[in-house]
Design an enzyme around this catalytic site. Structure first.
Site, PDB file in Angstrom:
ATOM      1  N   ARG A  53       0.849  -1.185   0.000  1.00  0.00           N
ATOM      2  CA  ARG A  53       0.000   0.000   0.000  1.00  0.00           C
ATOM      3  C   ARG A  53       0.886   1.236   0.000  1.00  0.00           C
ATOM      4  O   ARG A  53       1.922   1.271   0.675  1.00  0.00           O
ATOM      5  CB  ARG A  53      -0.910   0.039   1.232  1.00  0.00           C
ATOM      6  CG  ARG A  53      -2.082  -0.930   1.207  1.00  0.00           C
ATOM      7  CD  ARG A  53      -3.147  -0.524   0.178  1.00  0.00           C
ATOM      8  NE  ARG A  53      -4.328  -1.367   0.216  1.00  0.00           N
ATOM      9  CZ  ARG A  53      -4.516  -2.459  -0.537  1.00  0.00           C
ATOM     10  NH1 ARG A  53      -3.580  -2.834  -1.392  1.00  0.00           N
ATOM     11  NH2 ARG A  53      -5.636  -3.140  -0.450  1.00  0.00           N
ATOM     12  N   GLU A  92      -3.978   7.015  -4.436  1.00  0.00           N
ATOM     13  CA  GLU A  92      -4.136   6.630  -5.847  1.00  0.00           C
ATOM     14  C   GLU A  92      -5.601   6.755  -6.285  1.00  0.00           C
ATOM     15  O   GLU A  92      -6.489   6.561  -5.474  1.00  0.00           O
ATOM     16  CB  GLU A  92      -3.614   5.190  -6.065  1.00  0.00           C
ATOM     17  CG  GLU A  92      -4.303   4.129  -5.233  1.00  0.00           C
ATOM     18  CD  GLU A  92      -3.634   2.749  -5.380  1.00  0.00           C
ATOM     19  OE1 GLU A  92      -2.402   2.641  -5.281  1.00  0.00           O
ATOM     20  OE2 GLU A  92      -4.378   1.789  -5.581  1.00  0.00           O
ATOM     21  N   HIS A 134      -1.490  -0.286  -9.846  1.00  0.00           N
ATOM     22  CA  HIS A 134      -2.073  -1.242  -8.889  1.00  0.00           C
ATOM     23  C   HIS A 134      -2.533  -2.518  -9.595  1.00  0.00           C
ATOM     24  O   HIS A 134      -3.713  -2.870  -9.586  1.00  0.00           O
ATOM     25  CB  HIS A 134      -3.234  -0.594  -8.116  1.00  0.00           C
ATOM     26  CG  HIS A 134      -3.524  -1.257  -6.803  1.00  0.00           C
ATOM     27  ND1 HIS A 134      -3.937  -0.564  -5.688  1.00  0.00           N
ATOM     28  CD2 HIS A 134      -3.473  -2.555  -6.426  1.00  0.00           C
ATOM     29  CE1 HIS A 134      -4.131  -1.414  -4.683  1.00  0.00           C
ATOM     30  NE2 HIS A 134      -3.861  -2.624  -5.112  1.00  0.00           N
TER      31      HIS A 134
HETATM   32  C1  DGY Z   1      -5.891  -6.219  -2.411  1.00  0.00           C
HETATM   33  O1  DGY Z   1      -6.467  -7.298  -2.574  1.00  0.00           O
HETATM   34  O2  DGY Z   1      -5.799  -5.687  -1.307  1.00  0.00           O
HETATM   35  C2  DGY Z   1      -5.322  -5.593  -3.611  1.00  0.00           C
HETATM   36  O3  DGY Z   1      -4.579  -4.486  -3.334  1.00  0.00           O
HETATM   37  C3  DGY Z   1      -6.404  -5.293  -4.619  1.00  0.00           C
HETATM   38  O4  DGY Z   1      -5.953  -5.908  -5.780  1.00  0.00           O
END
Ligand code: DGY
Length: 318
Positions: free
Chosen positions: A237, A266, A284
């Protein structure tokens, strides 16, 4: 008696939507437009299948109609949900662990190679029609084999990345809340503190969830502990890093390169990243394969089905 109803906040892979509509009266979002708070909370449904880009903060959770019993997020991360508020309201929250482990570890490995081998710069050069031909010293990057990969967060994805990285000749170091059993460590070297991990990380990969404890974990002071010329990889993240500090280190050369799949705020990432040649930036994509996104949707539906049929959901978070 009317059957339970389901709201799916974003467009999901076809097979997932087909199963949903065949099982429950389902409100889809065929335009895939982000829903406003008013839209998220307007529908008297029993279940919501939401995504990591929907913010379920305390205000949204309090405004949900009383009918809503379960929020199944199409993600393993739950930092977009106020779990305390969900618990207080009696809202069951589920996520989608395991099924995205391989895809996300693949993207982390891809970013290690792309950042070390300057793939972004090379691609831009060719596309701009500015490649004048092979030269002995063109776009020389960092040799991966023999370097030390520091993994911050040795959960499922961290371990899957370690498995891949070993095949590329990287030595694995890691920091985790607790040390792994020996059979899971597979020779990886445990560091009881993040500071000790940073000191040996030629390449640092962030693989921990966003929590208050990890917010801006990688700040200027900690970046200074990395060996000069280290490479930063983030598929976890954006909140884990201090963007200004990372950009300053990429500019000064203390960080040789970065491979980033996630960003604070984002899609409105810090504009400083976009002008840095040594940053490889992805939108992402960690779990973005057809198989994985379908499996995530099926897992979310398994959890919803369980709650609506009066069973314990397999992936309950609260
Ligand atoms: C998650 O599953 O947390 C991812 O970041 C989304 O693809």
């Amino acid at each position: 008696m009317t059957p339970p109803r389901l709201l799916i906040t974003r467009t999901l892979p076809d097979a997932v939507e087909q199963r949903a509509v065949a099982t429950w009266p389902t409100r889809l979002n065929p335009d895939d437009r982000p829903l406003t708070v008013a839209e998220l909370t307007a529908h008297p449904v029993e279940a919501i299948l939401g995504c990591a880009v929907d913010r379920f903060d305390a205000n949204v959770i309090q405004r949900l109609p009383p009918s809503v019993r379960v929020l199944a997020t199409f993600s393993v991360g739950v930092d977009h949900i106020d779990l305390g508020a969900a618990k207080a309201r009696g809202l069951i929250v589920t996520n989608t662990p395991d099924v995205l482990t391989d895809a996300t570890a693949d993207i982390a490995m891809l970013l290690i190679l792309a950042a070390c081998r300057r793939a972004g710069e090379g691609e831009r050069l060719v596309r701009a029609n500015q490649w004048t031909g092979w030269t002995p010293t063109q776009l020389m990057g960092i040799h991966v084999a023999g370097r030390r990969l520091g993994i911050y967060g040795m959960g499922r994805i961290g371990q899957a990345l370690a498995h891949r990285a070993r095949a590329f000749g990287l030595a694995i170091h890691y920091h985790n809340r607790s040390r792994l059993p020996l059979d899971q460590e597979q020779g990886a070297i445990y560091h009881p503190t993040v500071e000790s991990l940073l000191a040996v990380s030629d390449i640092l990969s962030l693989n921990a969830p966003a929590t208050p404890a990890t917010d801006r974990l990688l700040n200027a002071e900690r970046i200074a502990l990395l060996p000069r010329g280290a490479v930063l990889i983030n598929t976890a993240r954006g909140a884990l890093v201090d963007d200004e500090a990372v950009i300053a280190a990429l500019t000064s050369g203390h960080l040789a390169a970065a491979g980033l799949d996630v960003f604070r705020g984002e899609p409105a990432l810090h504009p400083g990243y976009c002008t840095l040649e040594n940053a490889v930036l992805l939108p992402h994509l960690g779990s973005a394969t057809v198989d994985t996104r379908t499996a995530m949707g099926m897992k979310a539906l398994d959890n919803i089905d369980a709650v609506l049929l009066g069973r314990d959901p397999p992936d309950r978070v609260v």
